[in-house]
Design an enzyme around this catalytic site. Structure first.
Site, short mmCIF file in Angstrom:
data_model
loop_
_atom_site.label_atom_id
_atom_site.label_comp_id
_atom_site.label_asym_id
_atom_site.label_seq_id
_atom_site.Cartn_x
_atom_site.Cartn_y
_atom_site.Cartn_z
N TYR A 79 0.73 -1.17 -0.15
CA TYR A 79 0.08 -0.06 -0.07
C TYR A 79 0.94 1.33 0.01
O TYR A 79 2.00 1.44 0.61
CB TYR A 79 -0.79 -0.04 1.26
CG TYR A 79 -1.73 -0.96 1.28
CD1 TYR A 79 -2.88 -1.06 0.49
CD2 TYR A 79 -2.10 -1.48 2.47
CE1 TYR A 79 -3.94 -2.24 0.40
CE2 TYR A 79 -3.19 -2.57 2.64
CZ TYR A 79 -4.05 -2.68 1.46
OH TYR A 79 -4.75 -3.69 1.61
N HIS B 219 -13.77 2.56 4.91
CA HIS B 219 -12.49 1.69 4.70
C HIS B 219 -12.44 1.10 5.88
O HIS B 219 -11.01 0.41 5.88
CB HIS B 219 -11.48 2.71 4.58
CG HIS B 219 -11.55 3.56 3.18
ND1 HIS B 219 -12.00 4.86 2.96
CD2 HIS B 219 -11.03 3.39 2.01
CE1 HIS B 219 -11.91 5.17 1.50
NE2 HIS B 219 -11.50 3.95 1.15
N ARG C 53 -5.36 7.57 -8.95
CA ARG C 53 -4.57 6.54 -8.34
C ARG C 53 -4.88 5.41 -9.23
O ARG C 53 -6.01 5.27 -9.61
CB ARG C 53 -4.60 6.41 -6.74
CG ARG C 53 -5.82 6.03 -6.53
CD ARG C 53 -5.74 5.80 -5.06
NE ARG C 53 -5.08 4.91 -4.36
CZ ARG C 53 -5.64 3.57 -4.20
NH1 ARG C 53 -6.81 3.30 -4.43
NH2 ARG C 53 -4.48 2.87 -3.64
N ASN D 36 -5.61 1.16 -8.45
CA ASN D 36 -5.75 0.18 -7.63
C ASN D 36 -6.09 -1.03 -8.21
O ASN D 36 -6.12 -1.03 -9.50
CB ASN D 36 -7.01 0.36 -6.60
CG ASN D 36 -6.93 -0.33 -5.47
OD1 ASN D 36 -6.09 -0.97 -5.04
ND2 ASN D 36 -8.22 -0.49 -4.71
N GLU E 113 -8.41 -0.65 -11.45
CA GLU E 113 -9.23 0.45 -11.25
C GLU E 113 -8.34 1.85 -11.49
O GLU E 113 -7.42 2.01 -10.77
CB GLU E 113 -10.15 0.48 -9.98
CG GLU E 113 -11.07 -0.75 -9.69
CD GLU E 113 -11.69 -0.76 -8.45
OE1 GLU E 113 -12.61 -1.35 -8.42
OE2 GLU E 113 -11.04 0.18 -7.80
N TYR F 143 -7.01 -10.77 1.58
CA TYR F 143 -8.20 -9.57 1.51
C TYR F 143 -8.33 -9.34 -0.13
O TYR F 143 -9.79 -9.03 -0.52
CB TYR F 143 -7.42 -8.24 2.05
CG TYR F 143 -8.07 -6.81 1.53
CD1 TYR F 143 -9.45 -6.82 2.25
CD2 TYR F 143 -7.73 -6.17 0.79
CE1 TYR F 143 -10.06 -5.74 2.07
CE2 TYR F 143 -8.53 -4.87 0.48
CZ TYR F 143 -9.74 -4.61 1.15
OH TYR F 143 -10.48 -3.49 0.97
N LYS F 144 -7.59 -9.39 -1.06
CA LYS F 144 -7.91 -9.34 -2.43
C LYS F 144 -8.69 -10.46 -2.82
O LYS F 144 -8.89 -10.82 -4.18
CB LYS F 144 -6.74 -8.79 -3.25
CG LYS F 144 -6.28 -7.55 -2.99
CD LYS F 144 -4.96 -7.20 -3.69
CE LYS F 144 -4.66 -5.74 -3.46
NZ LYS F 144 -5.48 -4.65 -3.99
#
Length: 346
Positions: free
Chosen positions: A37, A193, A223, A225, A265, A316-317
């Site tokens: 991150y 979040h 940004r 992602n 994204e 998490y992904k």
């Protein structure tokens, strides 16, 4: 620039694919051989010609098919588009932003004519010719945010700012990566979040919030992602988990190159002029592993990123079940050569 729009699907028979030109302009998100991150926000300035950031709003070969898929999602679940009553001014701000940008950069496909508050919008790919009064919802067939976002690729959240906090108070969200507008609407920045692992401990979310609270009109930022998706399915919402969650169990060593897609994204943030709200645009791009490895640098780099990804981030992904097979597939395309800095192909 004339775009050749494809006729393809993001469900059932999954005929979606990228042309060679679309592969070359894919927004590959890794500028080095590892991932963690970061507040990777930069000014949303024009990028290289033909890239996904050449123009502020990107329209590509998938436009018509994506708009058809959005209409199907909304027919099945109208709650994918919601706005709290105090966001109406922000909705009109969004109409102006998207119509101006689309007509300015793609004049062969879109045009906007204004005579005071009497506007005419022409969308040639979708066969729309609409006269309306700016600010008068009764002159459009849908509420303003829904009307314009049924005609623009990507999801859009409208975020209100009050009491030194951001609030997700409206949105058109039909192509999301496993989150729900119906669940998050009305939540604060810290609430929506909440589930992100490691980022809070690293202070990433606090720094990003401070940055966004000071976002200036006329200075949008962006940004990248990323996550991964099985099959080129745009709608991977929690509401439809029963349809796409099982896809993760269908990956085999034989089909991993065809089924596993890198999903990126391109997220942009704009301060709106009348409402002072923020538009959070989330444009999803997908590329299957077989397409990605046609760019040798990307094949090498993604192998190393996935191989060394921390387990909590992989979980998490949602990659855990098929990560090893994907790493094995990509290893066959990693000759050990150094990769050059940056995102773009060599």
């Amino acid at each position: 620039m004339t775009i050749q729009f494809k006729n393809e699907t993001f469900r059932d028979d999954f005929t979606f694919s990228n042309s060679p030109e679309a592969i070359q302009r894919f927004p590959f998100p890794f500028d080095k051989d590892e991932y963690m991150y970061a507040v990777n926000i930069e000014q949303h300035m024009p990028g290289p010609a033909k890239s996904t950031t050449e123009f502020p709003i990107d329209i590509d070969e998938h436009y018509v098919s994506e708009m058809r898929d959005r209409a199907l999602v909304l027919k099945e679940d109208p709650l994918r588009c919601q706005a709290l009553p105090h966001m109406l001014t922000a909705e009109w701000d969004l109409v102006e932003l998207l119509m101006e940008q689309m007509s300015k950069h793609y004049p062969e496909h879109f045009s906007l004519t204004r005579d005071g508050d009497k506007w005419r919008w022409v969308n040639r790919p979708l066969g729309i010719d609409q006269h309306f009064t700016f600010g008068d919802t009764a002159t459009l067939p849908y509420p303003p945010m829904e009307y314009v976002t049924r005609q623009c690729q990507g999801d859009f959240a409208l975020i209100d700012q009050r009491n030194d906090m951001l609030w997700m108070d409206a949105g058109m969200i039909t192509t999301q990566a496993d989150w729900s507008l119906d669940f998050d609407i009305g939540m604060s920045w810290t609430e929506w979040h909440g589930p992100v692992p490691l980022a809070h401990e690293m202070g990433v979310m606090d720094r990003a919030l401070k940055f966004m609270l000071n976002l200036q009109q006329g200075r949008p930022v962006r940004r990248l992602n990323w996550t991964m998706t099985i099959n080129p399915r745009l709608d991977t919402s929690p509401e439809n988990y029963h349809k796409w969650g099982i896809d993760r169990t269908t990956v085999t060593p034989e089909n991993v190159g065809d089924k596993v897609h890198l999903r990126v994204e391109l997220q942009a943030l704009w301060r709106l002029p009348r409402s002072n709200a923020i538009v959070f645009s989330i444009r999803a791009y997908m590329i299957k592993m077989e397409e990605l490895v046609t760019v040798p640098k990307w094949g090498r780099r993604l192998h190393r990123v996935l191989r060394d990804l921390r387990p909590e981030l992989a979980d998490y992904k949602g990659l855990t079940r098929f990560r090893d097979m994907t790493v094995d597939y990509l290893a066959r395309h990693d000759d050990g050569a150094p990769t050059s800095p940056g995102f773009f192909p060599d």
